[in-house]
Motif scaffolding. Structure first.
Motif, mmCIF file in Angstrom:
data_model
loop_
_atom_site.group_PDB
_atom_site.id
_atom_site.type_symbol
_atom_site.label_atom_id
_atom_site.label_comp_id
_atom_site.label_asym_id
_atom_site.label_seq_id
_atom_site.Cartn_x
_atom_site.Cartn_y
_atom_site.Cartn_z
ATOM 1 N N LYS A 1 -38.326 51.615 -15.915
ATOM 2 C CA LYS A 1 -37.957 52.959 -15.486
ATOM 3 C C LYS A 1 -37.287 52.865 -14.123
ATOM 4 O O LYS A 1 -37.856 52.353 -13.164
ATOM 5 C CB LYS A 1 -39.212 53.831 -15.415
ATOM 6 N N ASN A 2 -36.066 53.387 -14.049
ATOM 7 C CA ASN A 2 -35.319 53.350 -12.802
ATOM 8 C C ASN A 2 -35.459 54.692 -12.073
ATOM 9 O O ASN A 2 -36.106 55.623 -12.577
ATOM 10 C CB ASN A 2 -33.849 53.034 -13.078
ATOM 11 N N LEU B 1 -39.247 47.135 -20.815
ATOM 12 C CA LEU B 1 -38.704 48.478 -20.649
ATOM 13 C C LEU B 1 -39.001 48.908 -19.216
ATOM 14 O O LEU B 1 -40.167 48.969 -18.805
ATOM 15 C CB LEU B 1 -39.340 49.453 -21.640
ATOM 16 N N GLU C 1 -31.620 60.696 -14.963
ATOM 17 C CA GLU C 1 -31.554 60.532 -16.419
ATOM 18 C C GLU C 1 -30.150 60.240 -16.918
ATOM 19 O O GLU C 1 -29.977 59.780 -18.048
ATOM 20 C CB GLU C 1 -32.097 61.796 -17.100
ATOM 21 N N ARG D 1 -45.365 50.808 -25.400
ATOM 22 C CA ARG D 1 -44.854 51.736 -24.390
ATOM 23 C C ARG D 1 -45.992 52.625 -23.898
ATOM 24 O O ARG D 1 -46.793 53.115 -24.705
ATOM 25 C CB ARG D 1 -43.734 52.617 -24.949
ATOM 26 N N TYR E 1 -33.726 54.793 -18.138
ATOM 27 C CA TYR E 1 -34.451 53.545 -18.393
ATOM 28 C C TYR E 1 -33.475 52.406 -18.665
ATOM 29 O O TYR E 1 -32.294 52.629 -18.959
ATOM 30 C CB TYR E 1 -35.386 53.705 -19.600
ATOM 31 N N TRP F 1 -33.483 47.831 -19.904
ATOM 32 C CA TRP F 1 -34.215 46.680 -20.408
ATOM 33 C C TRP F 1 -33.950 45.468 -19.521
ATOM 34 O O TRP F 1 -32.815 45.233 -19.106
ATOM 35 C CB TRP F 1 -33.813 46.366 -21.853
ATOM 36 N N THR G 1 -46.789 59.309 -19.083
ATOM 37 C CA THR G 1 -45.377 59.376 -18.741
ATOM 38 C C THR G 1 -45.142 60.412 -17.654
ATOM 39 O O THR G 1 -45.910 61.372 -17.519
ATOM 40 C CB THR G 1 -44.531 59.710 -19.984
ATOM 41 N N VAL H 1 -38.179 61.104 -14.998
ATOM 42 C CA VAL H 1 -37.343 60.159 -14.276
ATOM 43 C C VAL H 1 -36.918 60.784 -12.949
ATOM 44 O O VAL H 1 -36.518 61.942 -12.893
ATOM 45 C CB VAL H 1 -36.102 59.777 -15.100
#
Length: 581
Positions: free
Chosen positions: A259-260, A257, A264, A38, A271, A273, A45, A48
Motif C-alpha cells: 500500500k502506497n 501487495l 488512489e 490479504r 497499491y 506489487w 483495511t 489509501v
C-alpha cells in the motif's frame, strides 16, 4: 463495603485491550501459508492516503499500520501522521533538523524513518487523532492543540493507546536488514501490516502492472533519492514474473501487495506489487500489541530512542573499573543495564519496556526499591524478578507478574540482564554521533541525535551498565565535580558504522529502558499490598486471625469495618474471590 474490583490477573478497573499477541513459541512453516493472503479479506483495511508534496511517507506508514491494528477492536478513529511528523521535529526533545523559522511547514519536508517514529511514539508523544489534527493544517494550530490538551490533562498530553511492542525496529546506527519471505509472511498471516522501505524508481517500476523489482545488489538506502516507505498488506505466490519490467524480471513468480501513500489514482488504486526478489526492500517493522493506555506515569530518560547498542565491557574499561582479579572486563554476549529513578508518587510498577538487538534474546528483569545508595542500582530490595525470551528483535513491553509498590520520594531501579545469541552489544542507548563530512553527506544529516539535549539532559546516577550485575559503571563521567558525557572516537565499538577510517565522535546518553506505572490505591482485601486480590490474601488473613503470623495492614483485612479481623471478614473475602472470573 467497597472491595477491589481487581481480578486475579488484572489491575483494578483496567482492562488491557490486547489487539494482537504473537505466540512466540509457535513456529509457522512455509507449508502452513496459503498461496495468497490479504488483510482486506479479514476486514482489516483503511483508505489509501495522499501525502502530497511533503516527505511524510514514514509517518503515514507508521500511523496506518497502527490504525489497521485499531480496526481489530472496532476503534473507528485514526491517528494523524501529520501530528507524528510534527512531534518528531518540535518541542524540547526534537530530532535535530534545521527548521526555517520563516516557514513552519519546512519540518514536513525533512523526512524520517521507522527509527524516528518508534522513538517518538514510545516516548509517549506523537499520537493524536486525525479528527483533531487534520493532514496539512498549519503548525500553529497543532501547538494550540498541544497547549489545550496539556492543560486539560493536568500538564501532559495522555494518549488513549500505547504501543507495547515494535518488532524488528533497529537502532539508527545499524545496517538495514533484509528478511526471508517466510519471516515476513508470518507477521502478515498473524494479521499485522508490515512497514518496509524500498526504492520506488521509474527504472525498476512497471506502471502498466504496478510492479516493482529492484535488482541491483549494491543498493544503499542511505544514498538513494528514491528511498520510500510503504506498507505490506498481503502476498501472492503466483503473481507472474512477466509482470515486471523486462530489464529486471525476477527468476520466480511471487510478490508482496504493498500500500502506497500517493493516492488512489496512482498504481492499482493506490497499491502495487513488489517482487520477493527485490533487493531494495528492507526492514520488516511491525507496530504490534496496541493497548489501552492504563498508565499514569512513565519513567524514562531515552527520549531519542535507540540510537545504538554498546558492550558494557567497553564502558567499564573506559571508567577503569576492574573485575575481582584486578583485570579489564572482556566483551561478552551477556550484559546488564539499569536506570535509577526517584518516585514522583505512590505507585505500582506495572510494566518494563526495553530493546533487544537479536532474535531469540534471553532477558531477566529486576526491580529494586529502597536503594541504600542512589548510585548503585542493586543496593536495594528486590521486589520483582522475572525472565523470558524475545523471539524478535526490537522494542518490547513486559507486564510484571508482581507489581512492586514504590513510595513517593524513594529511589528505585529497573535492571535487565540481556543475553544475546551472538552480539556483544547488549545495551541499547540513546546518543549523539558526530560524523565526518563524507559520511554526513551519505547519511543526509550533520549528526545523529540532538547533541545539545544529549549533553544537557543526561545526568550522573541515572543510567548504568555492568558485565556481571555487581560492578556498575555510570554512563556519565564525573571529574572534579563536573559531569561529562563519555565520548568515544573508535568506530569499531559500534555495530553498523562503515569500516573506513573517517573520524567519529560518539556522545553517550542514557539506557533505553522504561518503567511504566499506575498510581497506588490501597484496596480492602489486598492484604499483601501487591495490587491483586488472590487466595494468598485469604491465607494471610486466616493465619493472622489464628495468631500464626501478623499482617502489617489490618485495615485491609477488616472488610466489615468492625475494627477487628474475624471470621466475618474471611467469609466476605472468600465470597469476593469466588466472584472473580
Amino acid at each position: 463495603m467497597i472491595f477491589s474490583t481487581k481480578t486475579k490477573l488484572a489491575f483494578p478497573l483496567l482492562a488491557l485491550i490486547t489487539v494482537l499477541f504473537i505466540q512466540q513459541s509457535q513456529k509457522v512453516y512455509a507449508e502452513d501459508f496459503p498461496e495468497s493472503f490479504r488483510l482486506s479479506e479479514h476486514d482489516i483495511t483503511t483508505e489509501v492516503f495522499t501525502q502530497g508534496e511533503y516527505n511524510t511517507c514514514w509517518a503515514i506508514t507508521a500511523t496506518d499500520a497502527i490504525n489497521l491494528q485499531l480496526k481489530k477492536i472496532q476503534e473507528k478513529r485514526n491517528f494523524s501522521p501529520w501530528y507524528l511528523a510534527y512531534s518528531a521535529y518540535t518541542g524540547a526533545n526534537k530530532f535535530p533538523e534545521n527548521i526555517d523559522p520563516d516557514d513552519p511547514f519546512s519540518l514536513f519536508y525533512k523526512g524520517g524513518s521507522n527509527y524516528i517514529s518508534s522513538a517518538v511514539l514510545t516516548s509517549g508523544n506523537g499520537m493524536a487523532y486525525d479528527s483533531d489534527i487534520k493532514y496539512g493544517i498549519h503548525p500553529n494550530a497543532i501547538e494550540n492543540f498541544n497547549i489545550r490538551s496539556s492543560v486539560e490533562s493536568g500538564g501532559k498530553v495522555k494518549n488513549d493507546y500505547v504501543i507495547r511492542n515494535i518488532f524488528n525496529i533497529t537502532p539508527w546506527i545499524s545496517q538495514k536488514k533484509k528478511f526471508e519471505t517466510d519471516y515476513i509472511k508470518k507477521f502478515l498471516f498473524d494479521k499485522n501490516a508490515v512497514c518496509v522501505t524500498c526504492s520506488l524508481s521509474d527504472k525498476y517500476f512497471n506502471p502498466e502492472t504496478s510492479a516493482l523489482c529492484y535488482n541491483d545488489d549494491n543498493y544503499n538506502c542511505h544514498t538513494d533519492a528514491n528511498y520510500h516507505s510503504v506498507l505490506l498488506v498481503g502476498w501472492d505466490d503466483n503473481f507472474s514474473r512477466t509482470n515486471f519490467k523486462k530489464d529486471c524480471i525476477p527468476s520466480k513468480d511471487g510478490a508482496w501487495l504493498a500500500k502506497n501513500s500517493w493516492g488512489e489514482e496512482w498504481g492499482n488504486e493506490g497499491y502495487m506489487w513488489i517482487s520477493y526478489e527485490d533487493t531494495s526492500m528492507c526492514e520488516a517493522v511491525v507496530y504490534s500489541d496496541i493497548s489501552e493506555n492504563i498508565y499514569d506515569s512513565d519513567y524514562q530518560y531515552d527520549e531519542y530512542g535507540w540510537t545504538t547498542s554498546v558492550s558494557p565491557s567497553m564502558v567499564l574499561n573506559i571508567r577503569n573499573i576492574k573485575d575481582e582479579n584486578g583485570d579489564d572486563f572482556y566483551p561478552s554476549t551477556t550484559g546488564y543495564m539499569a536506570n535509577i529513578f526517584k518516585a514522583d508518587d505512590d505507585e505500582y510498577i506495572y510494566d518494563i519496556s526495553f530493546y533487544t538487538i537479536e532474535e531469540n534474546c534471553e532477558y531477566e528483569l529486576f526491580v529494586y526499591t529502597d536503594l541504600e545508595d542512589p548510585s548503585v542500582p542493586t543496593s536495594g530490595t528486590v521486589l520483582s524478578q522475572q525472565k523470558g525470551t524475545m523471539l524478535y528483535p526490537g522494542y518490547h513491553t513486559v507486564e510484571l507478574d508482581e507489581k512492586p509498590h514504590i513510595k513517593k520520594g524513594d529511589y528505585f531501579s529497573i535492571v535487565a540482564k540481556i543475553k544475546n545469541p551472538s552480539s556483544v552489544h547488549t545495551v541499547p542507548i540513546d546518543a549523539c554521533i558526530l560524523l565526518s563530512a563524507d559520511y554526513i553527506e551519505n547519511q543526509s544529516g550533520k549528526y545523529i541525535g540532538n547533541i545539545n539535549s544529549i549533553i544537557f539532559k543526561s545526568k550522573k546516577n541515572e543510567s548504568f551498565v555492568s558485565c556481571n550485575g555487581k560492578d556498575w559503571a555510570d554512563l556519565m563521567l564525573s571529574k572534579n565535580g563536573i559531569q561529562k558525557n563519555i565520548i568515544i572516537n573508535e568506530r569499531s565499538y559500534f555495530p553498523g558504522l562503515s569500516d573506513d577510517e573517517t573520524p567519529v565522535q560518539f556522545y553517550m546518553g542514557n539506557v533505553c529502558m522504561k518503567a511504566l506505572t499506575v498510581k497506588y490505591t490501597p484496596y480492602y482485601g489486598d492484604i499483601n499490598d501487591d495490587g491483586v486480590v488472590t487466595a494468598v490474601d485469604l491465607a494471610l488473613a486466616v493465619n493472622h486471625m489464628l495468631g500464626k503470623k501478623s499482617i502489617p495492614n489490618e485495615r485491609f483485612a477488616d472488610l466489615n469495618n468492625d475494627s477487628e479481623v474475624n471470621i466475618s471478614d474471611l467469609i466476605l473475602l472468600k465470597d469476593h474471590l469466588n466472584d472473580i472470573p
